[in-house]
Scaffold this motif. Structure first.
Motif, PDB file in Angstrom:
ATOM      1  N   VAL A  41      15.281 -23.428  10.042  1.00 41.14           N
ATOM      2  CA  VAL A  41      14.391 -22.338   9.646  1.00 41.14           C
ATOM      3  C   VAL A  41      13.170 -22.361  10.557  1.00 41.14           C
ATOM      4  N   PHE A  42      12.944 -21.240  11.220  1.00 41.27           N
ATOM      5  CA  PHE A  42      11.783 -21.147  12.103  1.00 41.27           C
ATOM      6  C   PHE A  42      10.558 -20.884  11.244  1.00 41.27           C
ATOM      7  N   THR A  43       9.903 -21.956  10.826  1.00 41.84           N
ATOM      8  CA  THR A  43       8.850 -21.868   9.816  1.00 41.84           C
ATOM      9  C   THR A  43       7.659 -20.973  10.196  1.00 41.84           C
ATOM     10  N   PRO A  44       7.285 -20.841  11.480  1.00 37.42           N
ATOM     11  CA  PRO A  44       6.178 -19.918  11.771  1.00 37.42           C
ATOM     12  C   PRO A  44       6.445 -18.482  11.339  1.00 37.42           C
ATOM     13  N   SER A  45       7.719 -18.113  11.179  1.00 38.93           N
ATOM     14  CA  SER A  45       8.048 -16.749  10.754  1.00 38.93           C
ATOM     15  C   SER A  45       7.808 -16.524   9.271  1.00 38.93           C
ATOM     16  N   SER A  59      15.201 -15.390  10.897  1.00 38.68           N
ATOM     17  CA  SER A  59      14.279 -16.503  11.106  1.00 38.68           C
ATOM     18  C   SER A  59      14.968 -17.853  10.939  1.00 38.68           C
ATOM     19  N   SER A  60      16.298 -17.856  10.954  1.00 40.18           N
ATOM     20  CA  SER A  60      17.033 -19.111  10.812  1.00 40.18           C
ATOM     21  C   SER A  60      18.383 -19.002  11.500  1.00 40.18           C
ATOM     22  N   PHE A  61      18.981 -20.148  11.762  1.00 40.99           N
ATOM     23  CA  PHE A  61      20.335 -20.160  12.308  1.00 40.99           C
ATOM     24  C   PHE A  61      21.025 -21.455  11.919  1.00 40.99           C
ATOM     25  N   GLN A 377       2.402 -11.956  15.601  1.00 40.07           N
ATOM     26  CA  GLN A 377       3.829 -11.897  15.301  1.00 40.07           C
ATOM     27  C   GLN A 377       4.657 -12.028  16.574  1.00 40.07           C
ATOM     28  N   ASP A 378       4.249 -11.357  17.629  1.00 34.40           N
ATOM     29  CA  ASP A 378       5.012 -11.424  18.875  1.00 34.40           C
ATOM     30  C   ASP A 378       5.124 -12.856  19.379  1.00 34.40           C
ATOM     31  N   LYS A 379       4.048 -13.603  19.296  1.00 37.21           N
ATOM     32  CA  LYS A 379       4.048 -14.962  19.833  1.00 37.21           C
ATOM     33  C   LYS A 379       4.817 -15.933  18.954  1.00 37.21           C
ATOM     34  N   SER A 384      10.016 -17.270  20.084  1.00 40.73           N
ATOM     35  CA  SER A 384      10.389 -18.678  20.085  1.00 40.73           C
ATOM     36  C   SER A 384      11.745 -18.962  19.443  1.00 40.73           C
ATOM     37  N   LEU A 385      12.099 -18.266  18.373  1.00 42.06           N
ATOM     38  CA  LEU A 385      13.392 -18.533  17.733  1.00 42.06           C
ATOM     39  C   LEU A 385      14.533 -18.216  18.697  1.00 42.06           C
TER      40      LEU A 385
END
Length: 402
Positions: A41-45, A59-61, A377-379, A384-385
């Protein structure tokens, strides 16, 4: 017989360590990753999810196909303890032996340390995976139907104060769209001695710019704040200040995992682990620690307890160093080391961008909200994900800069 390397945790630090080792060693080691879930889980999202800006599925894979392609074994299980002398990991199903152990479990929210702070009752959260973020999304929708005082912030020893800032500006943007921005009282609580401290001593001139920006939004700022109790309609600070609230989101303190706490002479009282400058345990050189599980000396410039944040660049840097050091230990080669100040520099790398977005000079409130919402949000949430998934298949993974 292949050396067995066990990585506990499959977040930023664990995933990076596993992929880095696998690509560097070409199946010469038996690499295994243990985590209770296979999803990364890409936690910054998650801070964007309650406001409808991101979807959980984006936001996850699933890490298993990547691990399988790289020859890494994934074990879906919890870990409840370690035997550092006999080199064993305890899971509910079996004991797992290791030659090298990497603790990459990050840190976990300690909601119970403050009365009433546990989420989904009196407060809302974007931690503990996507579950809390989804519940917070529903709560935010209900709040907009019946708005009232808003309290957002970071508790004492809350190490991720930058998330509170991101949440706040998302909330401001939504209130602005709903024509509510001037109609609800807004309080920002922080254990920081000044705005933009972020647990690392600040980023230069951001504090003055931040205060000016907060004043332009009529936000009441409470610095050096300690929370005594959270109730359904109010937040009570130590000292007696009572803040009425219809929606509360507070960053909690964070601890290491229980398995570290219950293992004798492994971590400190908070379950975090002190390491050498090469990221191994001082008494167990075959046990390495990456990312948020590391106990880092805190900046001692605040009246109230304030923890250092663990950003993804920090986690990745420690993971890559550990992969190189384990390889060097087994096969010979160059070891890498980092000072505490160098660790802070990786955290500043992430927070500098966020600070520049939030605390720059704006011509008006609308410009500020639009720029902050899009830039952050863009950054953090989009770029990154995608890099994380694609980089595992890239031959240039060793050189990727996050």
């Amino acid at each position: 017989m292949k050396k067995r390397i066990i990585i506990v945790g499959s977040g930023f630090a664990g995933y990076t360590t596993a992929v880095q080792l696998a690509k560097a060693t070409k199946s010469r080691y038996d690499i295994r990753v243990i985590d209770k879930k296979p999803e990364f889980v890409f936690t910054p999202s998650l801070v964007w999810f309650p406001f409808g800006k991101k979807k959980i599925e984006n936001s996850s894979f699933d890490t298993r196909p990547i691990y399988e392609k790289l020859g890494v074994t994934f074990i879906e299980s919890i870990v409840y303890g370690f035997d550092l002398e006999d080199q064993l990991i305890y899971t509910p199903d079996r004991e797992i032996e290791y030659d090298y152990l990497v603790i990459a479990t990050g840190s976990t929210p300690k909601f119970a340390s403050i009365k009433g702070l546990y989420p989904n009752i009196h407060t809302w959260s974007v931690f503990s995976g996507s579950e809390h973020a989804q519940i917070t999304k529903k709560a935010w929708k209900e709040y907009l139907k019946k708005p009232g005082p808003l309290v957002i912030g970071t508790s004492q020893w809350g190490g991720y104060s930058y998330v509170a800032y991101e949440f706040l500006f998302n909330a401001l943007y939504q209130l602005h769209k709903a024509d509510l921005l001037d109609k609800v009282p807004i309080h920002f609580i922080t254990s920081e001695p000044f705005l933009g401290h972020f647990g690392i001593g600040g980023l230069g001139e951001d504090s003055d710019k931040a205060m000016e920006l907060f004043k332009s939004f009529n936000i009441k700022v409470h610095l050096n704040a300690e929370i005594h109790e959270v109730k359904s309609t109010e937040v009570i600070l130590k000292g007696g200040t009572v803040l009425p609230s219809s929606f509360t989101m507070i960053i909690p303190p964070f601890n290491g995992i229980d398995a570290v706490k219950t293992t004798r002479k492994f971590g400190n009282e908070n379950g975090l682990i002190r390491v050498t400058d090469q990221f191994y345990h001082p008494n167990h050189p075959n046990v390495f620690v990456a990312g948020g599980a590391i106990s880092v000396i805190q900046k001692a410039d605040s009246k109230v307890g304030i923890a250092m944040p663990c950003t993804h660049s920090f986690s990745e840097m420690t993971a890559k160093a550990i992969a190189q050091n384990i390889t060097a230990e087994i096969e010979g080669g160059i070891h890498v080391a980092s000072t505490t100040e160098e660790l802070y520099s990786f955290i500043r790398k992430d927070l500098q961008y966020l600070g520049n977005i939030m605390f720059r000079e704006y011509s008006n409130v609308t410009e500020a909200l639009n720029f902050i919402a899009k830039g952050s949000q863009d950054k953090w949430a989009n770029h990154s994900l995608k890099d994380y998934i694609e980089s595992a298949y890239s031959e240039n993974f060793m050189n990727i800069k996050y």
